[in-house]
Design a protein around this motif. Structure first.
Motif, PDB file in Angstrom:
ATOM      1  N   LYS A  53       0.930  -1.583   0.235  1.00  0.00           N
ATOM      2  CA  LYS A  53      -0.001  -0.019   0.112  1.00  0.00           C
ATOM      3  C   LYS A  53       0.635   1.812   0.086  1.00  0.00           C
ATOM      4  CE  LYS A  53      -2.740  -2.977   2.861  1.00  0.00           C
ATOM      5  NZ  LYS A  53      -3.960  -3.254   3.204  1.00  0.00           N
ATOM      6  N   ASN A  54       0.766   1.973  -1.045  1.00  0.00           N
ATOM      7  CA  ASN A  54       1.164   4.074  -0.908  1.00  0.00           C
ATOM      8  C   ASN A  54       0.477   4.332  -0.356  1.00  0.00           C
ATOM      9  OD1 ASN A  54       3.448   5.662  -1.797  1.00  0.00           O
ATOM     10  ND2 ASN A  54       3.672   5.088  -3.781  1.00  0.00           N
ATOM     11  N   ASP A  55       1.236   5.030   0.212  1.00  0.00           N
ATOM     12  CA  ASP A  55       0.236   5.999   1.169  1.00  0.00           C
ATOM     13  C   ASP A  55      -0.112   7.147   0.282  1.00  0.00           C
ATOM     14  OD1 ASP A  55       0.088   8.891   3.166  1.00  0.00           O
ATOM     15  OD2 ASP A  55      -0.531   6.985   4.226  1.00  0.00           O
ATOM     16  N   PRO A  56      -1.219   7.959  -0.077  1.00  0.00           N
ATOM     17  CA  PRO A  56      -1.510   8.596  -0.322  1.00  0.00           C
ATOM     18  C   PRO A  56      -0.906  10.328  -0.383  1.00  0.00           C
ATOM     19  CG  PRO A  56      -3.695   8.632   0.986  1.00  0.00           C
ATOM     20  CD  PRO A  56      -2.284   7.227   1.412  1.00  0.00           C
ATOM     21  N   SER A  57      -0.249  10.311   0.623  1.00  0.00           N
ATOM     22  CA  SER A  57       0.852  11.691   0.513  1.00  0.00           C
ATOM     23  C   SER A  57       2.415  11.498   0.033  1.00  0.00           C
ATOM     24  CB  SER A  57       0.981  12.194   2.569  1.00  0.00           C
ATOM     25  OG  SER A  57       1.729  11.242   3.298  1.00  0.00           O
ATOM     26  N   SER A  58       2.598  10.132  -0.465  1.00  0.00           N
ATOM     27  CA  SER A  58       3.913   9.835  -0.850  1.00  0.00           C
ATOM     28  C   SER A  58       3.743  10.541  -2.197  1.00  0.00           C
ATOM     29  CB  SER A  58       3.563   8.681  -1.221  1.00  0.00           C
ATOM     30  OG  SER A  58       3.725   7.331  -0.291  1.00  0.00           O
TER      31      SER A  58
ATOM     32  N   TRP B 179      12.814  19.420  -4.602  1.00  0.00           N
ATOM     33  CA  TRP B 179      11.158  18.312  -4.156  1.00  0.00           C
ATOM     34  C   TRP B 179      10.953  17.240  -4.446  1.00  0.00           C
ATOM     35  CZ3 TRP B 179       7.099  17.599  -8.207  1.00  0.00           C
ATOM     36  CH2 TRP B 179       6.739  17.381  -7.593  1.00  0.00           C
ATOM     37  N   VAL B 180      10.801  16.682  -4.958  1.00  0.00           N
ATOM     38  CA  VAL B 180      10.989  15.381  -5.169  1.00  0.00           C
ATOM     39  C   VAL B 180      11.427  13.948  -4.428  1.00  0.00           C
ATOM     40  CG1 VAL B 180      12.080  13.337  -6.716  1.00  0.00           C
ATOM     41  CG2 VAL B 180      10.973  15.644  -7.742  1.00  0.00           C
ATOM     42  N   THR B 181      11.616  14.404  -3.344  1.00  0.00           N
ATOM     43  CA  THR B 181      11.974  13.726  -2.688  1.00  0.00           C
ATOM     44  C   THR B 181      11.288  13.321  -1.091  1.00  0.00           C
ATOM     45  OG1 THR B 181      13.670  15.070  -1.602  1.00  0.00           O
ATOM     46  CG2 THR B 181      14.128  12.726  -3.180  1.00  0.00           C
ATOM     47  N   LYS B 182      10.048  14.930  -0.879  1.00  0.00           N
ATOM     48  CA  LYS B 182       9.717  14.928  -0.045  1.00  0.00           C
ATOM     49  C   LYS B 182       8.040  14.747  -0.334  1.00  0.00           C
ATOM     50  CE  LYS B 182      10.975  20.566   0.639  1.00  0.00           C
ATOM     51  NZ  LYS B 182      12.522  20.368   0.648  1.00  0.00           N
TER      52      LYS B 182
ATOM     53  N   HIS C 286       7.786  22.733 -11.912  1.00  0.00           N
ATOM     54  CA  HIS C 286       8.305  21.799 -10.759  1.00  0.00           C
ATOM     55  C   HIS C 286       8.255  22.487  -9.367  1.00  0.00           C
ATOM     56  CE1 HIS C 286      10.536  20.115 -13.887  1.00  0.00           C
ATOM     57  NE2 HIS C 286      11.061  21.588 -14.350  1.00  0.00           N
ATOM     58  N   GLY C 287       8.157  21.667  -7.886  1.00  0.00           N
ATOM     59  CA  GLY C 287       7.614  21.764  -6.610  1.00  0.00           C
ATOM     60  C   GLY C 287       6.495  21.981  -6.497  1.00  0.00           C
TER      61      GLY C 287
ATOM     62  N   PHE D 148      13.578  10.635 -13.961  1.00  0.00           N
ATOM     63  CA  PHE D 148      13.640   9.215 -13.675  1.00  0.00           C
ATOM     64  C   PHE D 148      12.120   9.360 -12.798  1.00  0.00           C
ATOM     65  CE2 PHE D 148      16.546   6.745 -15.038  1.00  0.00           C
ATOM     66  CZ  PHE D 148      18.030   7.054 -15.379  1.00  0.00           C
ATOM     67  N   MET D 149      12.068  10.226 -11.904  1.00  0.00           N
ATOM     68  CA  MET D 149      10.856  10.489 -11.282  1.00  0.00           C
ATOM     69  C   MET D 149       9.429  10.047 -11.733  1.00  0.00           C
ATOM     70  SD  MET D 149      13.205  11.196  -8.425  1.00  0.00           S
ATOM     71  CE  MET D 149      13.528  10.403  -6.757  1.00  0.00           C
ATOM     72  N   ARG D 150       9.775  11.074 -12.699  1.00  0.00           N
ATOM     73  CA  ARG D 150       8.167  11.511 -13.875  1.00  0.00           C
ATOM     74  C   ARG D 150       7.792  10.637 -14.672  1.00  0.00           C
ATOM     75  NH1 ARG D 150      11.227  17.067 -13.831  1.00  0.00           N
ATOM     76  NH2 ARG D 150      11.885  16.645 -15.885  1.00  0.00           N
ATOM     77  N   PHE D 151       8.750  10.411 -15.111  1.00  0.00           N
ATOM     78  CA  PHE D 151       8.861   9.104 -15.953  1.00  0.00           C
ATOM     79  C   PHE D 151       8.294   7.872 -15.081  1.00  0.00           C
ATOM     80  CE2 PHE D 151       9.888   9.047 -20.227  1.00  0.00           C
ATOM     81  CZ  PHE D 151      10.737  10.493 -20.135  1.00  0.00           C
ATOM     82  N   ALA D 152       8.937   7.783 -13.910  1.00  0.00           N
ATOM     83  CA  ALA D 152       8.121   6.284 -12.825  1.00  0.00           C
ATOM     84  C   ALA D 152       6.697   6.621 -12.510  1.00  0.00           C
ATOM     85  CB  ALA D 152       9.288   6.115 -11.404  1.00  0.00           C
TER      86      ALA D 152
END
Lengths: 479, 247
Positions: A111-116, B150-153, B176-177, B223-227
């Motif tokens: 389960k992936n938390d919605p805040s992720s 930003w992407v890691t928060k 972004h952000g 990478f993260m946007r693609f993911a």
């Protein structure tokens, strides 16, 4: 009549079929017939946070184990004053411990938390199948995925996130352990603990305060700032130390999430009576230090014969003393002088640090003077990262090894003595509060302001009388 | 004035046309393009801000088949407009925040009703290359680090209003952000859950960070946007996925 043909065909079929069956048996015997086990009933798996381990499995049949694991991204402390955005399985690093039995059918819910912010998935090394489950569990924030697998092989396995960029997901803390108990179970021990090493890469250096971002260049260079057990500096020391008693047998389930470094796992003052290297099925004995690769594990077992503090380290030793790869197992109980007489030389660990080699003095610009409250704050942080290893969090030191700072008569009349101990080191016999200590304190490479801060902190804590020293006092003592 | 679809029942009324900025055409190298082949992107105009909850409310009022109690489940999942208190209302705190928990179907329809469309991934990524001062900041380590931070928060409890992050070289805000954004061809993104697979013939298409065939292994944010794009389906609502339109 075609019966003759029929019987021939039947005989041929049976011959071929039996060949296949015996062939299958051979394959099964390698994985213990696990894929043929009858699944009886179902239960929801008990998952635990490190250092706790779910209880040993007592049933003697395979079952359906339902595992519910959440992904939670959250900001937590790496050490005092240092914050980091961790990505976790279950809310802490390492992720929750999963315990199943060889042959179990595991129904896995991610389960992936919605805040992720991001999607995540999971690769469990216990899984036989594509991606170890990663393909089947790619989960967007606010969603849940499910897949099932049979635990074919016993062993202690790492699990980790495998979403691109994989290195970063692992570096942010997305790993944990799943134990597949062999069918016969593991021999009974008194205490089981869950320990997991990991390396962390931050923009700032070790101890630099504030919210530290992930540093991808350092990660690519495999040059971490933090190498820790159970997700943070001090996760298993002070009041978080593991506890056990003399006479007990201890089993450590040790994982290494990496992402970069191999661990040389050692418990100071103990020898592993048993080691399952790499978490597999072969048993080794009488091992001092065992290698745990990133994405791997080991099971170590030992019996406790004497009391004391037994310190877990990564024996690539700078990681233990300068990057946080240190944890404590406190053992209480009766002494056994014949096994261990208590000579301090046998118990001392020498923090090498940068102070053993003298670095050339650089002509740095003079630092601005600090106020008393600034010194107390900085002193406290320095104490908990540097002095605590020997003098302990409560300032009581260790009997016959490291003198106490609590109401210490050693420097009560003359703060110069505590200053010189720090700036010059101290060796040879001294008496503190009526007891004899004959050890070695290495000199510390700290700036004048840092020494002034930590001295002021000690003078104003641990029941001492108070007072304050300045950077100038420190500079004078160096001459 | 832009044209309206003339199919009856497809799009009622018109919404105010939000401000748009021109993006000069250029080249964009998709993350997994073999031989670092570039895609040509023609000049286009893009919404200056992501679509807000207020904007989307106007659309839902005019097209009530898209309200959350009535939307068809093939077009939206049960997260649809979860942050709204009811079909036509939400806490005023989020009036100017980007609308999230909207499916691709809903986003696409919104843009069509404005006489616009969802951006292609290549168009969106081209506009996203810009920092405050440069049209192409893709090699700028400070900018990349800012995006990565930003992407890691995790998501904040309340999303900030549009315009609150930064204004880029083209005059476009919040690329972004703030939130992830739908693109028209999001599902041609080339990662799978198995980010390490080497299964050919698609072996140039799959891998996590550090793949030889990804063209910029240090641009982790892309990478993260693609993911993220690969992990969603068209009917999904995600709490940090919004959109804007182009034409």
């Amino acid at each position: 009549m075609k019966s003759g043909n029929y019987f021939t065909k039947l005989a041929l079929f049976l011959l071929v079929a039996s060949a296949f069956i015996t062939g299958c048996d051979k394959k099964n015997s390698q994985s213990g017939n696990a894929q043929n086990d009858k699944i009886i009933g179902e239960e929801v798996a008990i998952l635990t946070f490190a250092p706790d381990v779910p209880p040993p499995i007592t049933r003697n049949h395979a079952t359906k184990m339902i595992v519910n694991l959440e992904v939670i991204e959250k900001e937590m402390e790496m050490m005092d004053g240092v914050k980091y955005n961790f990505w976790t399985f279950g809310g802490q690093v390492p992720g929750k411990f999963i315990r199943v039995r060889e042959g179990d059918l595991v129904e896995f819910h991610l389960k992936n938390d919605p805040s992720s912010k991001l999607p995540h998935n999971i690769d469990l090394h216990a899984v036989t199948g594509p991606g170890g489950g990663a393909v089947s569990t790619f989960t967007a924030p606010g969603h849940e995925t499910q897949f099932s697998f049979t635990a074919l092989n016993p062993g202690l396995f790492i699990y980790h996130c495998a979403t691109a960029p994989v290195g970063m997901h692992i570096a942010n803390g997305m790993y944990g352990l799943i134990l597949v108990e062999p069918k016969a179970g593991l021999p009974k021990v008194d205490k089981e603990f869950y320990v997991c090493q990991g390396d962390f890469y931050t923009k700032g250096s070790y101890g630099e305060s504030g919210l530290q971002p992930f540093d991808m260049q350092k990660a690519l260079d495999e040059n971490p700032d933090y190498v820790v057990f159970n997700g943070k500096v001090g996760a298993m020391s002070g009041e978080n130390s593991l506890k056990a008693k003399v006479g007990e047998t201890v089993r450590l389930f040790v994982g290494n999430g990496g992402p970069g470094l191999t661990s040389s796992f050692h418990v100071i003052g103990e020898i592993f009576d048993n080691v399952y290297p790499e978490g597999g099925s072969t048993l080794n004995h009488n091992v001092q230090t065992t290698l745990i690769p990133p994405g791997g594990s080991a099971i170590t077992e030992f019996k406790l014969n004497v009391p004391g503090d037994f310190i877990m380290v990564d024996h690539a030793i700078f990681r233990a003393f300068n990057k946080g790869a240190l944890g404590i197992l406190k053992v209480d109980g009766a002494e056994n002088k014949s096994i261990f007489s208590g000579q301090q030389d046998d118990r001392i660990y020498q923090p090498e640090g940068g102070a053993v080699q003298s670095m050339p003095e650089t002509n740095a610009a003079p630092a601005k003077p600090l106020s008393k409250s600034e010194k107390l704050e900085l002193g406290k942080a320095l104490y908990s990262s540097t002095c605590i290893a020997c003098h302990q969090a409560d300032g009581k030191g260790i009997e016959k090894a490291f003198p106490p700072l609590v109401k210490s008569d050693y420097f009560a009349s003359d703060p110069q003595k505590i200053i010189r101990a720090i700036t010059h080191g101290l060796s040879g016999p001294i008496t503190v509060n009526g007891k004899l200590y004959d050890g070695v304190m290495p000199k510390q490479s700290l700036s004048d302001n840092q020494v002034a801060s930590v001295v002021t902190y000690v003078l104003n804590n641990f029941g001492n009388k108070g007072g304050e020293v300045d950077a100038e006092d420190i500079a004078k003592s160096r001459k | 004035m832009s044209f309206l679809y003339s199919f009856p029942g497809l799009c009622q009324g018109k919404s105010d046309i939000t401000a748009m900025a021109k993006i000069k055409g250029g080249y964009y190298t998709p993350l997994y393009s073999p031989n670092a082949e570039q895609t040509e992107v023609k000049s286009f105009e893009i919404d200056v801000f992501p679509v807000t909850n207020s904007d989307f409310l106007a659309f839902v009022k005019q097209n009530p088949e898209w309200r959350k109690s009535k939307v068809k489940s093939i077009f939206a999942d049960s997260n649809y407009l979860k942050q709204w208190e009811s079909d036509f209302s939400f806490n005023l705190k989020i009036a100017n925040s980007p609308v999230v928990n909207v499916s691709w179907f809903a986003a696409k329809k919104y843009c069509e009703c404005q006489g616009k469309r969802l951006p292609e991934t290549a168009e969106w990524e081209l506009a996203a290359k810009a920092s405050e001062t440069k049209a192409d900041a893709s090699k700028d380590p400070e900018f990349n680090q800012w995006v990565l931070n930003w992407v890691t928060k995790p998501n904040p409890p309340v999303l900030s209003a549009v315009g609150s992050t930064f204004r880029n070289f083209y005059g476009v805000y919040d690329m972004h952000g703030l939130v992830w954004e739908w693109t028209y061809d999001f599902n041609s993104a080339l990662t799978t859950g198995e980010s390490r697979g080497n299964s050919s013939p698609d072996n140039t298409l799959f891998c996590g960070g550090g793949s030889f065939s990804a063209n910029d292994v240090t641009n982790y944010a892309s990478f993260m946007r693609f993911a993220l794009r690969s992990s969603v389906k068209a009917r999904y609502g995600v709490a940090n996925l919004g959109f804007r339109c182009v034409k």
